[in-house]
Every structure is written in C-alpha cells, then in structure tokens.
Enzyme design. Structure first.
Site, PDB file in Angstrom:
ATOM      1  N   HIS A  81       0.841  -1.219   0.000  1.00  0.00           N
ATOM      2  CA  HIS A  81       0.000   0.000   0.000  1.00  0.00           C
ATOM      3  C   HIS A  81       0.862   1.250   0.000  1.00  0.00           C
ATOM      4  O   HIS A  81       0.465   2.295   0.524  1.00  0.00           O
ATOM      5  CB  HIS A  81      -0.945   0.035   1.205  1.00  0.00           C
ATOM      6  CG  HIS A  81      -1.648  -1.259   1.444  1.00  0.00           C
ATOM      7  ND1 HIS A  81      -2.812  -1.602   0.806  1.00  0.00           N
ATOM      8  CD2 HIS A  81      -1.310  -2.315   2.226  1.00  0.00           C
ATOM      9  CE1 HIS A  81      -3.186  -2.818   1.197  1.00  0.00           C
ATOM     10  NE2 HIS A  81      -2.278  -3.277   2.054  1.00  0.00           N
TER      11      HIS A  81
ATOM     12  N   SER B 296      14.363  21.384 -16.228  1.00  0.00           N
ATOM     13  CA  SER B 296      13.142  22.151 -16.415  1.00  0.00           C
ATOM     14  C   SER B 296      13.521  23.510 -16.993  1.00  0.00           C
ATOM     15  O   SER B 296      14.574  24.059 -16.670  1.00  0.00           O
ATOM     16  CB  SER B 296      12.441  22.315 -15.069  1.00  0.00           C
ATOM     17  OG  SER B 296      11.631  23.469 -15.078  1.00  0.00           O
TER      18      SER B 296
ATOM     19  N   LYS C  95      15.663  21.382 -11.034  1.00  0.00           N
ATOM     20  CA  LYS C  95      15.036  20.121 -11.432  1.00  0.00           C
ATOM     21  C   LYS C  95      15.908  19.217 -12.297  1.00  0.00           C
ATOM     22  O   LYS C  95      16.658  19.676 -13.144  1.00  0.00           O
ATOM     23  CB  LYS C  95      13.751  20.405 -12.231  1.00  0.00           C
ATOM     24  CG  LYS C  95      12.632  21.019 -11.445  1.00  0.00           C
ATOM     25  CD  LYS C  95      11.974  20.049 -10.484  1.00  0.00           C
ATOM     26  CE  LYS C  95      11.091  19.058 -11.199  1.00  0.00           C
ATOM     27  NZ  LYS C  95       9.976  19.702 -11.877  1.00  0.00           N
TER      28      LYS C  95
ATOM     29  N   GLU D  52       9.548   8.063 -17.206  1.00  0.00           N
ATOM     30  CA  GLU D  52       8.195   8.600 -17.391  1.00  0.00           C
ATOM     31  C   GLU D  52       7.660   8.256 -18.786  1.00  0.00           C
ATOM     32  O   GLU D  52       6.501   7.888 -18.950  1.00  0.00           O
ATOM     33  CB  GLU D  52       8.191  10.124 -17.208  1.00  0.00           C
ATOM     34  CG  GLU D  52       8.284  10.524 -15.750  1.00  0.00           C
ATOM     35  CD  GLU D  52       8.428  12.024 -15.581  1.00  0.00           C
ATOM     36  OE1 GLU D  52       7.681  12.595 -14.789  1.00  0.00           O
ATOM     37  OE2 GLU D  52       9.296  12.631 -16.241  1.00  0.00           O
TER      38      GLU D  52
END
Ligand code: ARG
Length: 472
Positions: free
Chosen positions: A169, A290, A296, A303
C-alpha cells in the site's frame, strides 16, 4: 463536357497493376488512402525471401523453368541491393511492398518476373511476410530482454546486503534486500521470455500456398517452402491462413505485459529518484532539466516508458478490434495491422535497450535506503513473530506490538530505541535478545525460506538465475 473535363483534372488518377477490368482509375485521394507502401516497405527483406523460396518451389515442381528461377533470383538479389543502398524507387502508385518489388522485377527480368506470382496471392504473401518479420522481431526482443536481465543480475549481486524498505500500500512494510527487490523484475522478465518463446511457435507457420483464400490448383509443394523459410509447419486451412492475425495479437499481448512490467519498474525509479526518497540517481543522459525550475532533474526516460505502455496497450486493443467483426477470409482491414504491430516492436525494443543501459549505470544510495527502512516500524512483524515463538497467540502478539508502535510513535523513536524496561511493559515475554530481532539485518536474515529476502536466499536465487541466463 467542359465540366466533366474540369472534374477529371481535379481528381487526378492513375493506372494500377490490377486495373484490367476497371473503367476508371482510382483518384489520388483513394490511392493515398489505400496504399500501404509508406509503412509496409519495411517488410521488403521478408517479401524477397518469401518470393525467392516460392520461386524455388515453382521451379522444383516444374511450374516455372529452371532458367526462370535463375533470372528471378538475380533480379531479386539486385532489388535487395537497391533497397539496402537506398536506390530503390518506391512508388505510392504501386500501392504496397509486394507490387513495388514485383514491378521492379518485371522491369529487370521481363516475363520470368511475370511468372513469379503464379500460385500465389498477395493475401498469403502478406501473411507470410508479417510472420517472417515477427519471428525475427521476437528473437531480437528475447535477446534484448536477456540483456536487461543480465544488467539486473549484476546490480542485484552488488546489493544483496543493501537494505531498503519493502512496501505494501506504498507504506513501509518490512525491510527487504534491494537485491531481492531487483530479482522480482528478473522473474517477471523471465516469464515474458517464456511467453514469447511460446508465441513464436504459433507465429512460425507458413501461410503461403493458401493463395487468395481457397488454396491453389497448381501442384505446389508447401512443405518445401516452409523448410526453405525455416517455418516449423504449414498453416492447415487456407481460409484461416490468409485471414487470421491472432499470432500478431498474441505477440502484442506479450509485449503489453512486458511493457507493463517495465512500467511498474519505471514508476519505482521515478519515486526512488524523487528527493523525498533519494534512493537512486540516474545518469544525466537519461534525464532532462526544467525550463523554469533550475533545480530540477526530471526522470524523462522512465516517465516516457510508463507513458508508452499506454500506447502498447492501445495497439493490442486495436488489433483485437480489427479482427473482431471480419468475416472469413481476407479483408483489406488487415492492412491496418501493420502500424500497430511495427510500433509495438519498435517501442518495446527501444525501451528494453535503454533500460539495460540505465541498469548498467545507476547510482544507488544505500544509506538513504537503509534510513528509510528504519522509519515506519518495518520490524514490527518481527517483534510479533518473536512473541509468537514464545507461545503468545499471533493475534495477541499483533495487538501487543501495535501498542508498542503507538508508544514509540508518540516518543518519536524506533522500536529498537526503546529500553528493555519500556518494551517489557507491553509483554513480559520480551528479553534482551529482542534487539537482534528489531534490527533491519536481523529481520532480513530471519526470512530464510526459499523465495524470501534473507541474503543467503537472494544469493541462491542469483546463482540459479545466472545459470539460466548464461547457460541456457
Ligand atoms: N497490403 C495488403 C495488406 O497489408 C496486402 C494484401 C492485399 N491483398 C489484396 N487482395 N488487396 O494486407
């Protein structure tokens, strides 16, 4: 008359190989709509292989002469060279890969080229080409999966004793060896290979000889063609041979599962890379920055792998939908199978290639993993098991430990940081040896059954995996 003329010039049209019985050539628009050469030309090498095997059989059975075979062989060879060197002129007007190659062959060798299509239809020809292409693609994908498995194995071997939190979980559950975690992916990929090997058996059947749909009246030898092209067997029913694409659907299902596995892995890498976890660092060549936030470093590759999984799943659904309402036998709908299939092969192959590279060159922050495993009371189950082994029923032990966790939580410390006196307040069964149980390494070591996370088990699993990957 004038109007008619104008119309004709607007809807430009061209003559086709098969246009003998047509009054009017197709319009440019329809030509573009129906042509597949833009994408099926990638089958050229298999089309030529199939054609040559067919010609060899036609000659062996006396349907064409030995002289024709020699000429056809030379012509096909030259066409192969022209395609490889980029000199071949593909024409949209010639619709597809088959007609482009056949036309060139006729230009090169004349009448012998015109005889090649005896006892054959584009319907069994395309089914053969796709199967040859897919067989080669499966072999390539299997070796790419195995490369990735090797990279995983290498990394797992280095991290048998690296402790990380195991999650259920997405909550810290129990400590596990990072090597063990990696080996879970090895197992998934192993099943992926097994599935592909099984799928390959059904791909590896020869449709040629089915002709348009009903078979042929010529005295052909299908077994000979199958043997020349390395097919295990021939398709047993001509209608089925030209119309079904279940072998491609099956492959897409296999690919969707492999991508799904890679997608889960991607999700983990993305999480582990986030500064809140800080478990891993991917090399800069797998990341981008970024345009607005200077700090970043984005995990673009994982992804995209996760995103591309949607595309692969989509291709599977496309093919299923493509077939579902088609009456027997061949329908032009089937032309739509190619782009989905090709993209599945390309996307999966590229993802596997990149992932092997990532795993060969990944930074693992062992300390961050260990620190995270210390949070979240990951050894609480070990505590409960300790009490159970001292004859407290498991449900009661569960309750005792839950209370101890609440207490530690309030104090803001780990269970192992509580004094013996404090722990004994929850159960008199607790003794000094509890501390060896509450440590991360003690917890891991105790799960020493086959398939468990104890380092000795993980080492065993890695050894077996190496045998499988390097010796089989
Ligand atoms: N381009 C077609 C395909 O991909 C080849 C078979 C066409 N057959 C036909 N009779 N139109 O399926």
């Amino acid at each position: 008359m004038k109007i008619l003329k104008k119309k004709k010039s607007l809807v430009r049209s061209t003559k086709k190989t098969w246009s003998g019985r047509f009054d009017e050539p197709v319009s440019k628009l329809v030509q573009r709509y129906t042509a597949s050469v833009e994408f099926d030309r990638r089958l050229a090498e298999y089309d030529i292989q199939g054609s040559f095997a067919h010609a060899q059989m036609l000659s062996a059975t006396g349907i064409i002469s030995a002289k024709d075979l020699v000429v056809i062989g030379k012509g096909l060879h030259q066409i192969q060279d022209e395609i490889q060197s980029g000199k071949f002129k593909w024409s949209l007007e010639l619709e597809d890969v088959h007609l482009n190659i056949e036309k060139r062959l006729i230009d090169l060798v004349g009448d012998a080229g015109k005889r090649l299509h005896t006892a054959r239809s584009r319907n069994d020809q395309i089914a053969t080409d796709v199967r040859l292409y897919l067989r080669a693609s499966i072999d390539n994908i299997i070796s790419l999966i195995k490369n990735m498995q090797k990279a995983i194995l290498e990394l797992a071997e280095k991290h048998v004793d690296t402790v990380m939190p195991g999650f259920t979980h997405m909550q810290v559950a129990q400590p596990v060896s990072f090597g063990h975690h990696l080996m879970a992916y090895f197992e998934m990929l192993k099943r992926d290979v097994e599935r592909l090997i099984d799928c390959r058996k059904r791909v590896n059947k020869l449709p040629l000889g089915a002709a348009a749909l009903a078979g042929t009246s010529y005295p052909i030898n299908r077994k000979m063609v199958a043997q020349k092209l390395g097919f295990e067997d021939i398709c047993k029913n001509s209608l089925d041979a030209v119309s079904d694409r279940d072998f491609a659907i099956e492959f897409c299902a296999c690919a969707a599962l492999t991508m799904t596995h890679l997608s889960r892995l991607s999700e983990e890498l993305i999480l582990w890379m986030s500064p809140s976890f800080g478990f891993i660092k991917l090399n800069d060549r797998f990341c981008t920055g970024s345009s607005i936030m200077p700090q970043k470093k984005n995990p673009d590759v994982p992804e995209l792998a996760r995103g591309k999984t949607g595309r692969i799943n989509g291709h599977l659904i496309s093919l299923l939908t493509l077939i579902k309402a088609q009456p027997l036998a061949y329908n032009k709908d089937n032309q739509e199978d190619k782009e989905a299939l090709f993209d599945t092969v390309d996307t999966l192959s590229e993802t596997l290639r990149i992932y092997a590279d990532i795993f060969n060159d990944i930074f693992i922050n062992k300390d961050a993993m260990r620190d995270a495993a210390k949070c979240g009371y990951s050894t609480a189950t070990d505590f409960a098991d300790y009490l159970t082994k001292r004859k407290l029923p498991f449900r009661d032990a569960h309750e005792v430990v839950a209370k101890a966790v609440r207490y530690a939580e309030k104090k803001g410390c780990d269970l192992s940081m509580l004094t013996l006196h404090e722990l004994q307040r929850f159960s008199p069964l607790v003794e000094q040896d509890i501390y060896s149980i509450l440590t991360l390494d003690g917890s891991i070591k105790s799960r020493n059954q086959t398939g468990g996370t104890a380092p000795s088990q993980v080492r065993k699993a890695i050894k077996q995996a190496k045998k499988y990957i390097y010796l089989k």
